[in-house]
Scaffold this motif. Structure first.
Motif, PDB file in Angstrom:
ATOM      1  N   VAL A  87     -15.851  26.264  45.727  1.00 33.43           N
ATOM      2  CA  VAL A  87     -16.377  25.053  45.172  1.00 33.43           C
ATOM      3  C   VAL A  87     -15.252  24.565  43.968  1.00 33.43           C
ATOM      4  CG1 VAL A  87     -18.145  23.972  43.837  1.00 33.43           C
ATOM      5  CG2 VAL A  87     -18.795  25.285  45.585  1.00 33.43           C
ATOM      6  N   GLU A  88     -15.127  25.283  42.982  1.00 28.37           N
ATOM      7  CA  GLU A  88     -14.082  25.007  42.235  1.00 28.37           C
ATOM      8  C   GLU A  88     -12.751  24.721  42.367  1.00 28.37           C
ATOM      9  OE1 GLU A  88     -15.890  27.723  38.165  1.00 28.37           O
ATOM     10  OE2 GLU A  88     -14.328  28.620  39.356  1.00 28.37           O
ATOM     11  N   GLY A  89     -12.076  25.101  43.589  1.00 25.83           N
ATOM     12  CA  GLY A  89     -11.074  24.615  44.058  1.00 25.83           C
ATOM     13  C   GLY A  89     -11.054  23.538  45.146  1.00 25.83           C
ATOM     14  N   ILE A  90     -12.283  22.688  45.207  1.00 29.72           N
ATOM     15  CA  ILE A  90     -12.434  21.759  46.086  1.00 29.72           C
ATOM     16  C   ILE A  90     -11.705  20.463  45.356  1.00 29.72           C
ATOM     17  CG2 ILE A  90     -13.884  19.620  46.991  1.00 29.72           C
ATOM     18  CD1 ILE A  90     -15.763  22.203  47.890  1.00 29.72           C
ATOM     19  N   GLY A 150     -16.475  17.268  35.078  1.00 32.15           N
ATOM     20  CA  GLY A 150     -17.101  18.482  34.904  1.00 32.15           C
ATOM     21  C   GLY A 150     -18.202  19.149  35.970  1.00 32.15           C
ATOM     22  N   TRP A 151     -18.071  18.550  36.997  1.00 33.61           N
ATOM     23  CA  TRP A 151     -19.186  18.960  38.062  1.00 33.61           C
ATOM     24  C   TRP A 151     -18.838  20.390  38.568  1.00 33.61           C
ATOM     25  CZ3 TRP A 151     -17.731  20.243  43.043  1.00 33.61           C
ATOM     26  CH2 TRP A 151     -16.372  19.762  43.291  1.00 33.61           C
ATOM     27  N   ARG A 152     -17.796  20.802  38.497  1.00 38.97           N
ATOM     28  CA  ARG A 152     -17.145  21.961  38.892  1.00 38.97           C
ATOM     29  C   ARG A 152     -17.795  23.282  37.983  1.00 38.97           C
ATOM     30  NH1 ARG A 152     -13.426  18.605  39.918  1.00 38.97           N
ATOM     31  NH2 ARG A 152     -12.404  18.563  42.038  1.00 38.97           N
ATOM     32  N   ALA A 153     -17.489  22.769  36.766  1.00 42.05           N
ATOM     33  CA  ALA A 153     -18.212  23.748  35.856  1.00 42.05           C
ATOM     34  C   ALA A 153     -19.892  23.670  35.658  1.00 42.05           C
ATOM     35  CB  ALA A 153     -17.737  23.461  34.112  1.00 42.05           C
ATOM     36  N   GLY A 154     -20.292  22.725  36.085  1.00 42.88           N
ATOM     37  CA  GLY A 154     -21.883  22.481  36.238  1.00 42.88           C
ATOM     38  C   GLY A 154     -22.333  23.363  37.254  1.00 42.88           C
ATOM     39  N   PHE A 155     -21.727  23.318  38.572  1.00 40.43           N
ATOM     40  CA  PHE A 155     -22.049  24.179  39.893  1.00 40.43           C
ATOM     41  C   PHE A 155     -22.041  25.579  39.308  1.00 40.43           C
ATOM     42  CE2 PHE A 155     -21.359  26.356  43.361  1.00 40.43           C
ATOM     43  CZ  PHE A 155     -22.485  25.997  44.436  1.00 40.43           C
ATOM     44  N   ARG A 212     -18.889  15.489  49.788  1.00 38.84           N
ATOM     45  CA  ARG A 212     -19.544  15.003  48.410  1.00 38.84           C
ATOM     46  C   ARG A 212     -21.133  15.263  48.555  1.00 38.84           C
ATOM     47  NH1 ARG A 212     -18.948  11.413  43.867  1.00 38.84           N
ATOM     48  NH2 ARG A 212     -16.898  10.717  45.095  1.00 38.84           N
ATOM     49  N   ALA A 213     -21.645  14.926  49.628  1.00 40.41           N
ATOM     50  CA  ALA A 213     -22.901  14.901  49.878  1.00 40.41           C
ATOM     51  C   ALA A 213     -23.517  16.229  50.367  1.00 40.41           C
ATOM     52  CB  ALA A 213     -23.399  14.128  51.267  1.00 40.41           C
ATOM     53  N   LEU A 214     -22.683  17.217  50.824  1.00 41.04           N
ATOM     54  CA  LEU A 214     -22.976  18.650  50.975  1.00 41.04           C
ATOM     55  C   LEU A 214     -22.869  19.356  49.680  1.00 41.04           C
ATOM     56  CD1 LEU A 214     -23.821  20.976  52.807  1.00 41.04           C
ATOM     57  CD2 LEU A 214     -21.308  21.354  53.413  1.00 41.04           C
ATOM     58  N   LEU A 215     -21.998  19.027  48.833  1.00 40.02           N
ATOM     59  CA  LEU A 215     -22.136  19.690  47.523  1.00 40.02           C
ATOM     60  C   LEU A 215     -23.215  19.291  46.525  1.00 40.02           C
ATOM     61  CD1 LEU A 215     -18.276  18.997  46.372  1.00 40.02           C
ATOM     62  CD2 LEU A 215     -19.559  21.288  46.520  1.00 40.02           C
ATOM     63  N   ASN A 216     -23.676  18.043  46.621  1.00 40.62           N
ATOM     64  CA  ASN A 216     -24.927  17.333  45.922  1.00 40.62           C
ATOM     65  C   ASN A 216     -25.955  17.908  46.599  1.00 40.62           C
ATOM     66  OD1 ASN A 216     -24.043  15.824  44.022  1.00 40.62           O
ATOM     67  ND2 ASN A 216     -23.383  14.325  45.596  1.00 40.62           N
ATOM     68  N   HIS A 217     -26.192  18.372  47.907  1.00 40.92           N
ATOM     69  CA  HIS A 217     -27.444  18.893  48.420  1.00 40.92           C
ATOM     70  C   HIS A 217     -27.216  20.550  47.878  1.00 40.92           C
ATOM     71  CE1 HIS A 217     -29.708  20.845  51.548  1.00 40.92           C
ATOM     72  NE2 HIS A 217     -28.852  21.889  51.878  1.00 40.92           N
TER      73      HIS A 217
END
Length: 197
Positions: free
Chosen positions: A26-29, A81-86, A46-51
Motif C-alpha cells: 500500500v505504501e508503494g502505491i 499522509g494516507w499511507r502512514a495512516g493506513f 482509490r475506492a478499494l483503498l478506502n474500503h
C-alpha cells in the motif's frame, strides 16, 4: 474443531504476518494509480483503498466486541499522509486482535464466532493487497502461514459470502495452482488475470 481451539495460530499473529506484506505494498502505491481498475469490478484503486481502510478500522471495534459501522466509507486517501495512516490503523488492528478474549465468544451484528470474524479481516487484508498489486502492475505473495490459516476458513465462509455477494462464483484454478491461487479462485478471482483497462 471449534474456532476457539488453541492449536491454530492466533488471529493476531496471522494479521501481523499479513500486515508485514500488505502495508509496504500500500505504501508503494503511486497517486497516479489511484484511478486504475482493480479485480473488484466496483472499485478503482482509490475506492478499494478506502474500503480496506474502513475494514481495518471497523474490525478493530469488532475485536473488542463493539459495533462496526460500514454505512459510510470516508475518503481517507484524499488527504496527505494516507499511507502512514493506513500503516498506523493496520498496526492498531493487529493490537486489537492480540487483546485477551478477542478470539473468544461471538462478535458483530450477526453473532458470528469471533475467530471467524478475525479470519474475515485477515482475508480482506490479504486478498485486497493482491487486488491492489494486480491493479498497479506488481506481484504479491502472502506469507505461507497466512494462506494455510485462511484455507479452511475460506471454504467454511464461502457459501455465506457468495450469498452476501462478497465472493463471486468460484473460478476453476489453473493447472499447477499454488495454495494462494486456489484460495483466490474460491473467492471468485482469476488468480492469473489482470483487471480490464
Amino acid at each position: 474443531m471449534t474456532y476457539e481451539e488453541t492449536s491454530q495460530p492466533r488471529v493476531s499473529e496471522l494479521l501481523r504476518l499479513a500486515a508485514d506484506r500488505a502495508v509496504p505494498l500500500v505504501e508503494g502505491i503511486d497517486d497516479a494509480d489511484l484511478g486504475a481498475p482493480t479485480p473488484c469490478a466496483e472499485y478503482d484503486v482509490r475506492a478499494l483503498l478506502n474500503h480496506l481502510f474502513a475494514v481495518v478500522v471497523n474490525f478493530q471495534a469488532l475485536a473488542a466486541k463493539k459495533d462496526a459501522d460500514f454505512s459510510e466509507i470516508p475518503d481517507r486517501v484524499a488527504g496527505a499522509g494516507w499511507r502512514a495512516g493506513f500503516a498506523a490503523e493496520t498496526g492498531r488492528l493487529v493490537e486489537a486482535w492480540a487483546e485477551p478474549g478477542a478470539e473468544e465468544g461471538t462478535s458483530g451484528a450477526m453473532g458470528l464466532p469471533a475467530r471467524m470474524v478475525g479470519a474475515m479481516v485477515l482475508l480482506d487484508l490479504t486478498v485486497h493487497a493482491w487486488d491492489l498489486a494486480r491493479a498497479t502492475g506488481r506481484d504479491f505473495e502472502p506469507d505461507p502461514a497466512v494462506v494455510a490459516g485462511l484455507a479452511g476458513e475460506v471454504e467454511r465462509m464461502a457459501p455465506m459470502a457468495r450469498e452476501a455477494k462478497v465472493f463471486g462464483e468460484a473460478v476453476t484454478p489453473p493447472a499447477g495452482a499454488t495454495p494462494f491461487e486456489r484460495l483466490l479462485a474460491t473467492t471468485g478471482r482469476d488468480p492469473r488475470g489482470r483487471p480490464a483497462a
